[in-house]
Design a protein around this motif. Structure first.
Motif, PDB file in Angstrom:
ATOM      1  N   HIS B 371       0.818  -1.213   0.000  1.00  0.00           N
ATOM      2  CA  HIS B 371       0.000   0.000   0.000  1.00  0.00           C
ATOM      3  C   HIS B 371       0.853   1.267   0.000  1.00  0.00           C
ATOM      4  O   HIS B 371       0.326   2.366   0.089  1.00  0.00           O
ATOM      5  N   SER B 372       2.159   1.135  -0.061  1.00  0.00           N
ATOM      6  CA  SER B 372       3.041   2.309   0.018  1.00  0.00           C
ATOM      7  C   SER B 372       4.387   1.982  -0.628  1.00  0.00           C
ATOM      8  O   SER B 372       4.668   0.806  -0.931  1.00  0.00           O
ATOM      9  N   ILE B 373       5.202   3.004  -0.788  1.00  0.00           N
ATOM     10  CA  ILE B 373       6.559   2.790  -1.319  1.00  0.00           C
ATOM     11  C   ILE B 373       7.343   1.893  -0.357  1.00  0.00           C
ATOM     12  O   ILE B 373       7.999   0.930  -0.774  1.00  0.00           O
ATOM     13  N   GLU B 374       7.236   2.197   0.936  1.00  0.00           N
ATOM     14  CA  GLU B 374       7.983   1.428   1.945  1.00  0.00           C
ATOM     15  C   GLU B 374       7.522  -0.033   1.963  1.00  0.00           C
ATOM     16  O   GLU B 374       8.330  -0.954   2.073  1.00  0.00           O
ATOM     17  N   GLY B 375       6.198  -0.207   1.855  1.00  0.00           N
ATOM     18  CA  GLY B 375       5.642  -1.565   1.852  1.00  0.00           C
ATOM     19  C   GLY B 375       6.104  -2.335   0.623  1.00  0.00           C
ATOM     20  O   GLY B 375       6.447  -3.519   0.712  1.00  0.00           O
ATOM     21  N   THR B 376       6.124  -1.656  -0.509  1.00  0.00           N
ATOM     22  CA  THR B 376       6.585  -2.295  -1.750  1.00  0.00           C
ATOM     23  C   THR B 376       8.040  -2.724  -1.590  1.00  0.00           C
ATOM     24  O   THR B 376       8.420  -3.856  -1.929  1.00  0.00           O
ATOM     25  N   ALA B 377       8.857  -1.820  -1.054  1.00  0.00           N
ATOM     26  CA  ALA B 377      10.281  -2.130  -0.860  1.00  0.00           C
ATOM     27  C   ALA B 377      10.440  -3.321   0.081  1.00  0.00           C
ATOM     28  O   ALA B 377      11.236  -4.232  -0.175  1.00  0.00           O
ATOM     29  N   TYR B 378       9.667  -3.320   1.155  1.00  0.00           N
ATOM     30  CA  TYR B 378       9.803  -4.410   2.131  1.00  0.00           C
ATOM     31  C   TYR B 378       9.469  -5.758   1.487  1.00  0.00           C
ATOM     32  O   TYR B 378      10.188  -6.745   1.661  1.00  0.00           O
ATOM     33  N   GLN B 379       8.371  -5.786   0.729  1.00  0.00           N
ATOM     34  CA  GLN B 379       7.958  -7.057   0.125  1.00  0.00           C
ATOM     35  C   GLN B 379       8.978  -7.541  -0.908  1.00  0.00           C
ATOM     36  O   GLN B 379       9.238  -8.744  -1.022  1.00  0.00           O
ATOM     37  N   ILE B 380       9.570  -6.601  -1.652  1.00  0.00           N
ATOM     38  CA  ILE B 380      10.610  -7.002  -2.626  1.00  0.00           C
ATOM     39  C   ILE B 380      11.803  -7.605  -1.874  1.00  0.00           C
ATOM     40  O   ILE B 380      12.318  -8.667  -2.236  1.00  0.00           O
ATOM     41  N   ARG B 381      12.231  -6.918  -0.812  1.00  0.00           N
ATOM     42  CA  ARG B 381      13.364  -7.432  -0.011  1.00  0.00           C
ATOM     43  C   ARG B 381      13.048  -8.821   0.523  1.00  0.00           C
ATOM     44  O   ARG B 381      13.893  -9.725   0.487  1.00  0.00           O
ATOM     45  N   PHE B 382      11.831  -8.960   1.050  1.00  0.00           N
ATOM     46  CA  PHE B 382      11.434 -10.244   1.633  1.00  0.00           C
ATOM     47  C   PHE B 382      11.528 -11.360   0.592  1.00  0.00           C
ATOM     48  O   PHE B 382      12.061 -12.442   0.850  1.00  0.00           O
ATOM     49  N   LEU B 383      11.027 -11.076  -0.610  1.00  0.00           N
ATOM     50  CA  LEU B 383      11.011 -12.122  -1.651  1.00  0.00           C
ATOM     51  C   LEU B 383      12.410 -12.428  -2.164  1.00  0.00           C
ATOM     52  O   LEU B 383      12.742 -13.588  -2.428  1.00  0.00           O
ATOM     53  N   LEU B 384      13.251 -11.397  -2.285  1.00  0.00           N
ATOM     54  CA  LEU B 384      14.623 -11.649  -2.746  1.00  0.00           C
ATOM     55  C   LEU B 384      15.402 -12.445  -1.700  1.00  0.00           C
ATOM     56  O   LEU B 384      16.262 -13.258  -2.038  1.00  0.00           O
ATOM     57  N   ALA B 385      15.063 -12.216  -0.440  1.00  0.00           N
ATOM     58  CA  ALA B 385      15.787 -12.912   0.631  1.00  0.00           C
ATOM     59  C   ALA B 385      15.238 -14.311   0.884  1.00  0.00           C
ATOM     60  O   ALA B 385      15.865 -15.103   1.574  1.00  0.00           O
ATOM     61  N   ASN B 386      14.064 -14.587   0.366  1.00  0.00           N
ATOM     62  CA  ASN B 386      13.425 -15.888   0.616  1.00  0.00           C
ATOM     63  C   ASN B 386      13.007 -16.544  -0.702  1.00  0.00           C
ATOM     64  O   ASN B 386      11.820 -16.596  -1.033  1.00  0.00           O
ATOM     65  N   PRO B 387      13.988 -17.027  -1.455  1.00  0.00           N
ATOM     66  CA  PRO B 387      13.666 -17.562  -2.794  1.00  0.00           C
ATOM     67  C   PRO B 387      12.698 -18.734  -2.772  1.00  0.00           C
ATOM     68  O   PRO B 387      11.917 -18.905  -3.718  1.00  0.00           O
ATOM     69  N   ALA B 388      12.708 -19.523  -1.704  1.00  0.00           N
ATOM     70  CA  ALA B 388      11.789 -20.676  -1.672  1.00  0.00           C
ATOM     71  C   ALA B 388      10.342 -20.176  -1.582  1.00  0.00           C
ATOM     72  O   ALA B 388       9.442 -20.724  -2.246  1.00  0.00           O
ATOM     73  N   ILE B 389      10.130 -19.142  -0.773  1.00  0.00           N
ATOM     74  CA  ILE B 389       8.772 -18.585  -0.662  1.00  0.00           C
ATOM     75  C   ILE B 389       8.379 -17.937  -1.997  1.00  0.00           C
ATOM     76  O   ILE B 389       7.253 -18.098  -2.478  1.00  0.00           O
ATOM     77  N   ALA B 390       9.340 -17.223  -2.578  1.00  0.00           N
ATOM     78  CA  ALA B 390       9.067 -16.580  -3.874  1.00  0.00           C
ATOM     79  C   ALA B 390       8.675 -17.625  -4.915  1.00  0.00           C
ATOM     80  O   ALA B 390       7.733 -17.428  -5.699  1.00  0.00           O
ATOM     81  N   GLN B 391       9.352 -18.747  -4.887  1.00  0.00           N
ATOM     82  CA  GLN B 391       9.056 -19.808  -5.860  1.00  0.00           C
ATOM     83  C   GLN B 391       7.663 -20.399  -5.621  1.00  0.00           C
ATOM     84  O   GLN B 391       6.908 -20.642  -6.566  1.00  0.00           O
ATOM     85  N   ARG B 392       7.325 -20.581  -4.346  1.00  0.00           N
ATOM     86  CA  ARG B 392       5.997 -21.142  -4.039  1.00  0.00           C
ATOM     87  C   ARG B 392       4.893 -20.180  -4.482  1.00  0.00           C
ATOM     88  O   ARG B 392       3.892 -20.586  -5.073  1.00  0.00           O
ATOM     89  N   LEU B 393       5.098 -18.884  -4.222  1.00  0.00           N
ATOM     90  CA  LEU B 393       4.107 -17.893  -4.670  1.00  0.00           C
ATOM     91  C   LEU B 393       3.959 -17.948  -6.187  1.00  0.00           C
ATOM     92  O   LEU B 393       2.857 -17.871  -6.722  1.00  0.00           O
ATOM     93  N   GLY B 394       5.102 -18.069  -6.862  1.00  0.00           N
ATOM     94  CA  GLY B 394       5.090 -18.106  -8.324  1.00  0.00           C
ATOM     95  C   GLY B 394       4.322 -19.304  -8.857  1.00  0.00           C
ATOM     96  O   GLY B 394       3.561 -19.193  -9.820  1.00  0.00           O
ATOM     97  N   GLU B 395       4.506 -20.449  -8.207  1.00  0.00           N
ATOM     98  CA  GLU B 395       3.784 -21.653  -8.641  1.00  0.00           C
ATOM     99  C   GLU B 395       2.278 -21.489  -8.429  1.00  0.00           C
ATOM    100  O   GLU B 395       1.473 -21.816  -9.299  1.00  0.00           O
ATOM    101  N   ASN B 396       1.910 -20.971  -7.254  1.00  0.00           N
ATOM    102  CA  ASN B 396       0.488 -20.715  -6.980  1.00  0.00           C
ATOM    103  C   ASN B 396      -0.087 -19.716  -7.980  1.00  0.00           C
ATOM    104  O   ASN B 396      -1.215 -19.865  -8.453  1.00  0.00           O
ATOM    105  N   ALA B 397       0.715 -18.700  -8.266  1.00  0.00           N
ATOM    106  CA  ALA B 397       0.271 -17.640  -9.172  1.00  0.00           C
ATOM    107  C   ALA B 397      -0.027 -18.210 -10.557  1.00  0.00           C
ATOM    108  O   ALA B 397      -1.047 -17.901 -11.182  1.00  0.00           O
ATOM    109  N   HIS B 398       0.854 -19.080 -11.024  1.00  0.00           N
ATOM    110  CA  HIS B 398       0.685 -19.706 -12.339  1.00  0.00           C
ATOM    111  C   HIS B 398      -0.629 -20.489 -12.382  1.00  0.00           C
ATOM    112  O   HIS B 398      -1.401 -20.396 -13.346  1.00  0.00           O
ATOM    113  N   GLU B 399      -0.895 -21.243 -11.321  1.00  0.00           N
ATOM    114  CA  GLU B 399      -2.137 -22.029 -11.264  1.00  0.00           C
ATOM    115  C   GLU B 399      -3.366 -21.128 -11.215  1.00  0.00           C
ATOM    116  O   GLU B 399      -4.390 -21.435 -11.824  1.00  0.00           O
TER     117      GLU B 399
END
Lengths: 223, 432
Positions: B371-399
């Motif tokens: 909902h904000s610039i800071e929130g966007t930055a935080y979520q990007i950092r979180f996903l870059l730091a947690n590739p396994a979670i990022a991959q799971r989100l990506g798989e769910n997203a595809h489905e």
């Protein structure tokens, strides 16, 4: 393959699929007070859409997603405790939408009574009560034996799996599904019927549920 | 301060003389590669009950724009399903299209400054088209406001008339909406892309999500070599994480906000940003926004600003496929098909909770909402730091996209609507 191989049903299993149209309803909620009112006034088809069908629509999610109501309360109202309570409602326990609606509304009302200052707080996003219209279509194939049933199951589209395995509960007015009903009634396989019914639709995807059913059927065929 | 001309000279522009020829469109059976044969068989089962029924699509243009793009795919695929489908575009003079452009903007909430006679001109052109075209199909689907008054052509008890609205009507200019509403209310039903875009109407309103074509140049899988060459061409380092937003240079897409979010992320993680889109060469506002973005980016060589021509589908596809995180930090959004494209490519997406995006990005399940610039930055950092979670989100997203936002799902919804109309009215036309 002794008993089951020769068991032939009197009535075949008719594979069908259902396709759904989503109708946008007239009720919306911008806070928990509106939400409770919407839960009370929306159609049965709307309760069905946001619970039973939500499960089917998000069948690929195996953790933390239960129904649209819980998801909105969590993400748009930021009320995790209420979201958890709504998410814990297991549609398999219900054979009537009236009961389900009553329990959902009571959960929201009790939360608002205990937290009177939150019920009028604005959500990030509005909740739109929608509902569905179902169109059933026969897939044009059937199964007379467990073996045929097994072979057809492998290639069943998601819409048909959802129709026979999830939304069938309301149609049957039983805590069961079409597959279990057929193998029990037509093939006399009570144990297989029970095991199919035990497959957890909340922690499985439709594909993994299908795999689990196939595994159970194969085990039965090997007997 | 850098001048706008200097700024634009620093932006990478790709402007071939002419677009390459498009590859032939895919046939229905080819979709079984991505969907499975059972899903295509199911579509055929649905369509078998409509065999020989006729459908007439009417919109305002045969080329250009999202509606034409969808119809270009949908019409031949429906024909393959043995429906008799015809597609017409209405015609009109420059005055008509100036009015419909003003309608479009007003329905998105802007003021309407044209004189009252413009309403009569609008109706005159609709009447001309009504006389020119034939409306004898079982299902008449009229797309968007431009041809909405063609409902006058409906004869009693003949055909089902459906108004497909592709735009956001949540905050319309009431002068224009009050003029159109009586026409819309005469249809048998209206279709919107999101509940949030709908109005309180006296007719049933259906939710049809927009769709992407998984076999199109923009969405099909690409050979790794092509992706690598594209990165090389744009001087992007393939070894470091890449954050991408694909959008035209428009303030509502908040590209400057994306640069600010990126600057926060870069304090923690060595990464790159791509802002790729079009609209800066032929739109004065686009030029100004591009200048603002470039200024916000400063001299950071890890920020790549690409002003691409409209025929860059393959390049956009390659950039999306090469991305570590896809961002859509819009301040306002229609449905957001660039989000759909990212989700389809199994990418973790961080997007604003606006317009149709929350239907696609289910927070923590198919992507992350912010909902904000800071929130966007935080979520990007979180996903870059947690590739396994990022991959799971990506798989769910595809489905999620596979189930709901592909052209085949869109066709399925159309078939279901047609079946529903036939069943509920016994063929008397819009239930009358």
């Amino acid at each position: 393959m002794s008993t089951t191989e020769i068991s032939r049903a009197t009535e075949p299993f008719q594979f069908e699929t259902a396709s759904y149209l989503i109708l946008i309803g007239n009720h919306t909620a911008m806070n928990l007070a509106d939400f409770s009112m919407g839960l009370g006034n929306c159609s049965d088809a709307s309760i069905f859409y946001h619970t039973f069908q939500s499960l089917g629509r998000h069948h690929f999610l195996t953790e933390g997603f239960s129904n649209d109501f819980a998801q909105w309360v969590l993400n748009s109202c930021n009320r995790p405790a209420l979201a958890e309570q709504l998410a814990s409602v297991d549609v398999r326990d219900y054979v009537s939408l009236v009961e389900l609606r009553t329990d959902l509304r009571r959960t929201v009302d009790e939360y608002c009574k205990q937290n009177p200052n939150v019920s009028s707080q604005s959500a990030f996003e509005k909740f739109y009560f929608c509902e569905t219209v179902e169109e059933e279509v026969p897939l044009g194939f059937e199964a007379w034996t467990l073996e045929e049933f097994h072979d057809r199951l492998k290639d069943l589209p998601h819409g048909a799996l959802e129709f026979h395995f999830i939304t069938s509960r309301l149609r049957l007015q039983l805590r069961s599904n079409d597959f279990s009903q057929w193998v029990k009634k037509e093939l006399g396989l009570q144990d297989l019927a029970r095991k199919i019914d035990q497959i957890d639709i909340y922690t499985n995807t439709l594909d993994s549920a299908r795999a689990a059913i196939i595994q159970l059927v194969e085990k039965e065929l090997r007997k | 301060m850098t001048s706008q001309t200097e700024v634009l000279s620093q932006v990478q522009r790709q402007t071939p003389v002419q677009p390459p020829p498009k590859p032939p469109a895919a046939h229905l059976d080819e979709y079984s590669k991505v969907l499975g044969e059972a899903e295509i068989a199911e579509l055929r089962a649905l369509a078998s009950r409509l065999r020989g029924r006729s459908v007439h699509m009417v919109n305002s243009t045969l080329v250009g724009g999202g509606v034409a793009e969808i119809l270009n795919r949908m019409v031949p695929l429906m024909q393959e399903l043995d429906l008799s489908v015809r597609w017409d575009a209405i015609t009109g003079g420059e005055d008509f299209f100036a009015i419909t452009k003003a309608f479009h903007n007003a329905l998105h909430g802007e003021s309407y400054r044209l004189p009252d006679e413009s309403f009569k001109t609008f109706l005159d052109y609709n009447l001309q088209n009504q006389q020119k075209l034939s409306f004898d199909a079982d299902f008449e689907m009229i797309h968007d406001p431009q041809p909405a008054a063609l409902i006058e052509a409906r004869r009693a008890n003949k055909g089902f008339w459906i108004w497909r609205c592709h735009i956001d009507l949540s905050r319309p200019n009431l002068k224009v909406w009050n003029f159109l509403e009586p026409y819309v209310n005469r249809y048998g039903g209206a279709i919107f892309s999101s509940p949030a875009f709908s109005r309180q109407l006296g007719i049933p309103q259906y939710l049809f999500y927009p769709s992407i074509d998984p076999l199109s140049e923009k969405n099909r899988e690409l050979p790794p070599d092509f992706i690598a060459q594209t990165l090389e061409r744009f001087q992007i380092d393939s070894r470091r994480p890449l954050i991408t937003q694909i959008s035209r240079f428009d303030r509502l897409k908040d590209p400057v906000g994306v640069v600010r979010a990126f600057n926060i992320v870069k304090r923690y993680i060595d990464c790159q940003l791509v802002l790729a889109g079009g609209g800066a060469t032929d739109d004065p506002e686009g030029e100004a926004v591009l200048a603002e973005v470039k200024e916000a980016a400063g001299k950071d060589s890890d920020i790549h600003i690409l002003d691409l021509p409209p025929w860059s589908a393959l390049e956009i596809n390659a950039l999306q496929q090469a991305s570590s995180v896809i961002v859509q930090k819009s301040l306002s959004e229609g449905f957001g098909l660039t989000v759909t494209e990212g989700l389809w490519k199994r990418k973790p997406v961080v997007a604003s909770a606006v317009g149709g995006i929350p239907s696609q990005v289910i927070h923590k399940h198919t992507g992350m909402l912010a909902h904000s610039i800071e929130g966007t930055a935080y979520q990007i950092r979180f996903l870059l730091a947690n590739p396994a979670i990022a991959q799971r989100l990506g798989e769910n997203a595809h489905e999620h996209v596979r189930e709901h936002f592909l052209i085949t799902s869109d066709i399925r919804r159309h078939l279901t609507l047609f079946l529903h109309f036939l069943r509920s009215s016994s063929g008397n036309g819009n239930g009358s």
